[in-house]
Each structure stands twice: as structure tokens, then as C-alpha cells.
Design a protein around this motif. Sequence first.
Motif, mmCIF file in Angstrom:
data_model
loop_
_atom_site.group_PDB
_atom_site.id
_atom_site.type_symbol
_atom_site.label_atom_id
_atom_site.label_comp_id
_atom_site.label_asym_id
_atom_site.label_seq_id
_atom_site.Cartn_x
_atom_site.Cartn_y
_atom_site.Cartn_z
ATOM 1 N N VAL A 40 0.860 -1.173 0.000
ATOM 2 C CA VAL A 40 0.000 0.000 0.000
ATOM 3 C C VAL A 40 0.905 1.234 0.000
ATOM 4 O O VAL A 40 1.886 1.299 0.731
ATOM 5 C CB VAL A 40 -0.914 0.005 1.253
ATOM 6 C CG1 VAL A 40 -1.630 1.341 1.386
ATOM 7 C CG2 VAL A 40 -1.912 -1.140 1.185
ATOM 8 N N GLY A 41 0.584 2.200 -0.863
ATOM 9 C CA GLY A 41 1.409 3.392 -0.991
ATOM 10 C C GLY A 41 2.354 3.346 -2.167
ATOM 11 O O GLY A 41 2.902 4.386 -2.567
ATOM 12 N N ASP A 42 2.564 2.160 -2.738
ATOM 13 C CA ASP A 42 3.445 2.063 -3.900
ATOM 14 C C ASP A 42 2.857 2.813 -5.089
ATOM 15 O O ASP A 42 1.651 2.737 -5.363
ATOM 16 C CB ASP A 42 3.652 0.594 -4.304
ATOM 17 C CG ASP A 42 4.854 -0.041 -3.628
ATOM 18 O OD1 ASP A 42 5.812 0.685 -3.313
ATOM 19 O OD2 ASP A 42 4.839 -1.275 -3.440
ATOM 20 N N ASN A 43 3.724 3.527 -5.801
ATOM 21 C CA ASN A 43 3.364 4.102 -7.094
ATOM 22 C C ASN A 43 3.666 3.051 -8.152
ATOM 23 O O ASN A 43 4.784 2.519 -8.203
ATOM 24 C CB ASN A 43 4.159 5.380 -7.346
ATOM 25 C CG ASN A 43 3.851 6.455 -6.317
ATOM 26 O OD1 ASN A 43 2.688 6.754 -6.048
ATOM 27 N ND2 ASN A 43 4.880 7.037 -5.715
ATOM 28 N N VAL A 44 2.671 2.746 -8.960
ATOM 29 C CA VAL A 44 2.805 1.620 -9.885
ATOM 30 C C VAL A 44 2.310 1.992 -11.278
ATOM 31 O O VAL A 44 1.596 2.976 -11.471
ATOM 32 C CB VAL A 44 2.007 0.390 -9.376
ATOM 33 C CG1 VAL A 44 2.561 -0.105 -8.043
ATOM 34 C CG2 VAL A 44 0.519 0.708 -9.247
ATOM 35 N N ALA A 72 3.056 -2.093 7.212
ATOM 36 C CA ALA A 72 3.856 -2.136 5.989
ATOM 37 C C ALA A 72 3.222 -1.239 4.942
ATOM 38 O O ALA A 72 2.159 -1.539 4.406
ATOM 39 C CB ALA A 72 3.954 -3.567 5.483
ATOM 40 N N VAL A 73 3.846 -0.130 4.677
ATOM 41 C CA VAL A 73 3.316 0.836 3.707
ATOM 42 C C VAL A 73 4.466 1.654 3.147
ATOM 43 O O VAL A 73 5.464 1.884 3.834
ATOM 44 C CB VAL A 73 2.247 1.746 4.382
ATOM 45 C CG1 VAL A 73 2.852 2.577 5.477
ATOM 46 C CG2 VAL A 73 1.546 2.636 3.363
ATOM 47 N N ALA A 74 4.349 2.049 1.899
ATOM 48 C CA ALA A 74 5.433 2.756 1.210
ATOM 49 C C ALA A 74 5.069 4.215 0.968
ATOM 50 O O ALA A 74 3.898 4.587 0.884
ATOM 51 C CB ALA A 74 5.739 2.068 -0.125
ATOM 52 N N ASN A 75 6.108 5.025 0.858
ATOM 53 C CA ASN A 75 5.997 6.410 0.375
ATOM 54 C C ASN A 75 5.147 7.325 1.261
ATOM 55 O O ASN A 75 4.482 8.239 0.768
ATOM 56 C CB ASN A 75 5.451 6.428 -1.062
ATOM 57 C CG ASN A 75 6.352 5.670 -2.019
ATOM 58 O OD1 ASN A 75 7.569 5.815 -1.977
ATOM 59 N ND2 ASN A 75 5.768 4.833 -2.862
#
Length: 294
Positions: A40-44, A72-75
Motif C-alpha cells: 500500500v502506498g506504492d506508485n505503480v 507495511a506501507v510505502a511512500n
Amino acid sequence: MEGKIVKGIAGFYYVHIAGEGIYACKAKGIFRKENRKPLVGDNVEIEITHEKDSEGSIVRIFPRKSELIRPAVANVDQALLIFAMTKPEPNYNLLDRFLIMMRQQGLECILCFNKRDLSNEAERAAVAQIYENSGCRSLFVSAVTKEGMDALSEILRGRTTAVAGPSGVGKSSIVNNLQERKRMETGAISEKIARGKHTTRHSELIAISDDTYIMDTPGFSSLSLFDMEKEKLKTYYPEFVPYEPQCRFLTCAHIHEPVCGIKKALEEGRISKTRYDNYTAFYEELREKEKRKY
């Protein structure tokens, strides 16, 4: 098309595409082979597989600028810590725990005190004074009267923000206020990802504009003691820094040592007693935790 993962559950990743909506996507097998899991939070980047059903495949994960461990989360760019001015009264011990936990993960923090309409100016000034040198900005809002909500929206604009705080402080009301302009799209998102609502709660991003996201953080709802050496605790108190050169010992813990710049500043009212008392309580907890290891 490029977008951001706002929720992941049961092997599906729900990707928000600005101006288009939400696409339910599976990740290409290559990520499994490379031992890379979308967060979650990934730019894809996605490829559309069924336009009618808004389904697609994730074909590329762009480099992450940050990654939180729990949840667990990105950006994520910053943290918004929400407490109430009253009903319930601010729990400063808990607030400082949140603050340290967020800073352990490298996040800039904003303190948001809700229910300002139930407080007076003197009460707000007293709270602001506690945290004026903590390196955090304090904001006072009312989810009922909407006071301060425009300023809060501006702070969040263009960023991904993790939201944390105890129950009963009005987090949901604030989040609902922030996404009022996105109500229709949010409703569509909720319907599309409803399949996950009966399961264990997952991290989820809410789009409040095309480039602005907020995330309630279930992983922060119960706080255990920080995983750190007690000697490192003082590094999470920016207000100590100006006075540390006045300490006799470089290893000064600022508790029992003679000639301590922090204790002197405390006596002179230049350091918040509330913050210092929490520091000493946390230090003692960490000391006891170390003793139990041996």
C-alpha cells in the motif's frame, strides 16, 4: 497507466488512477520471482485487462522513497497525530509515545488537537507551549465547526500522511471532513473494496485529491515500548539539544547527574515539565526492560 496502491487484500491490489478511479489489479508473476511484494502506498504502472470491470495488472513498481515496517506501507511523507482538547483530555504520555514511534520511522510529525470549540484560548496556549520546542507543529481544529480544517488541508496537500491517535478523539470525523469534496469517489472506492471489510483490518489509503492521500494506521493503535537502548531516548527530544553542551558529562542521561543543562533549563521553565516527566518515565521503562534481558 500510473497510479497508487490504496489497499491490498486477498491477492488484489486496488490502484487509484487520478481522474479515472479505482482498478482492482493482480501483480505480475515476475515480482514473485524477484521476491518483491507490492505495498500500500506504492506508485505503480498498470495494464488494463478488463476496462468494463476496471481490472488490470501491475507491471511496474516505481522506486520507494520510504517504507514503514509497521504497518507495511510505502511512500509516507509525514504523520498526523490526532488527540482531543477534551473528552477525552490529552494523554501526553501516549502522545509522546506516538511521537517517538513515528520519528523512529523517520516521519515528520504534525500534532492535531480536535474539539477546539470545547476549549478556550488559554487552554490551547498551554498545550501549544508543551510542544513548542519539540520540532512539531501544533494545530487546533474542530470537526464540528470546521475551524482549522482549511489549514489542516493545506498541510496535507500533495503528500501522503499517516494518521494516528487514540479512540474517541474524532479521527473519523476529521477524515470525513477532509474527504467531503471526494465523497462520491470515496463511496465508489468503498464499494469496490468492500470484499475486505469482513477480514482483519488492513492499511488503506484514502484519496482526498488526485495527489493527496491519508492513511489511518491500525498498526499504531496499540503501543508497546520502543525498541531502543535507553541512552538513545534523549535523541528524540529536540528541545534538549540547545542545553546539552552545559552538561558536565557527555553521557549525561539528564536524570540523576550533577551539573546537567537539561535539568537547569527545566528549573528555569525553558523545557516543558510534561515532556521531561514523560522522558524520565520512558527512560525508566527502558532501563527495566534491559534488566529483564539479563
